[in-house]
Enzyme design. Sequence first.
Site: not given
Length: 165
Positions: A59-60
């Site tokens: 996600t990052c």
Amino acid sequence: MAQVTLKGNPVNVDGQLPQKGAQAPAFSLVGGDLADVTLENFAGKRKVLNIFPSVDTPTCATSVRKFNVEAGKLANTVVLCISADLPFAQKRFCGAEGLENVVNLSTLRGREFLENYGVAIASGPLAGLAARAVVVLDEQNKVLHSELVGEIADEPNYAAALAAL
């Protein structure tokens, strides 16, 4: 103290996220060349602070990629991707991905940033890292938008952040 979740499990977050209309706290973080970088280094520009735990999570990494695309379209605006990753890891990731429109900053020597910006994860397996958040600042460092993402594994609301510009 705020609370978010990590895959549904409660996680405490220390500090207070700067709210719309407030003056952003000053900070000193570490750039890719290991030099100290302050908020004042970006004076006169609008700023999008993309804050996250680590570029080594899916996600990052996605948030950095998406903001990199948007950063290339924004006038007088810098996107700062802020995490606890070492500058070497940030540089390696962006180099491998061909991401050149964002500025990576590390909390390596700027741990106070985490609490000053209300993103200091205080419990759970990611304690000591940053919770996922986006803070948008104008040219005078006034907060235009802030979001502490309720579930760390979720992406931020890109549209809301960009609309604040």
